[in-house]
Design a protein around this motif. Sequence first.
Motif, short mmCIF file in Angstrom:
data_model
loop_
_atom_site.label_atom_id
_atom_site.label_comp_id
_atom_site.label_asym_id
_atom_site.label_seq_id
_atom_site.Cartn_x
_atom_site.Cartn_y
_atom_site.Cartn_z
N SER A 9 11.30 1.05 2.29
CA SER A 9 9.94 1.04 1.77
C SER A 9 9.19 -0.18 2.29
O SER A 9 9.73 -1.27 2.35
N GLU A 28 6.47 -1.14 0.76
CA GLU A 28 5.77 -1.71 -0.38
C GLU A 28 6.24 -3.14 -0.60
O GLU A 28 7.44 -3.41 -0.61
N CYS A 72 1.55 -0.74 -7.15
CA CYS A 72 0.95 -0.55 -5.83
C CYS A 72 0.74 0.93 -5.57
O CYS A 72 1.49 1.77 -6.08
N ASN A 86 -0.06 3.50 -2.11
CA ASN A 86 -0.16 3.59 -0.66
C ASN A 86 -1.57 4.01 -0.29
O ASN A 86 -2.09 4.98 -0.83
N PRO A 117 -0.88 3.98 7.28
CA PRO A 117 0.51 3.94 6.80
C PRO A 117 1.00 2.50 6.70
O PRO A 117 0.64 1.65 7.51
N TYR A 135 -0.79 -1.06 1.41
CA TYR A 135 -0.76 -0.82 -0.03
C TYR A 135 -1.86 -1.61 -0.72
O TYR A 135 -2.11 -2.77 -0.41
N THR A 165 -0.60 -5.45 3.97
CA THR A 165 -0.28 -4.70 5.17
C THR A 165 0.83 -5.42 5.92
O THR A 165 0.74 -6.63 6.16
#
Length: 120
Positions: free
Chosen positions: A30, A32, A68, A70, A75, A78, A104
């Motif tokens: 992930s 995140e 958070c 997305n 891509p 967050y 990012t």
Amino acid sequence: MMGRMAVGGAALAGRMVLAVLACLTLAGCSDEPSEGEMRTVVENATRRKLEASRVPFAQFDVFRKQGCVNTKTQPGQYDCYYAATFTPQAGTPPLTVNGKGRFTRKNSSLLFEDLGAQPR
């Protein structure tokens, strides 16, 4: 009989280890940001902003990641919410700020864009 239980137990233990490793692998993929990563980049941004105004800043007393989402535009990007508590000046009561930031991943670093904060 004891041998079968030991073998069965070893097989079960092996499956459990594989399941845990699979979970860790998925969690590690992930993008995140973690609470610790968020705290570091938000503290650094806050320090730069306050010290540019000649206001000393060491660190947050408390920092909590609140969640958070997305972003749909890029891509690995967050929008995250957080609460940060700090003492603006010695002798004054602590101030808690609810903030929102865009995080990012770029190369091996985490970039932060302040999307607004509100004192509470």
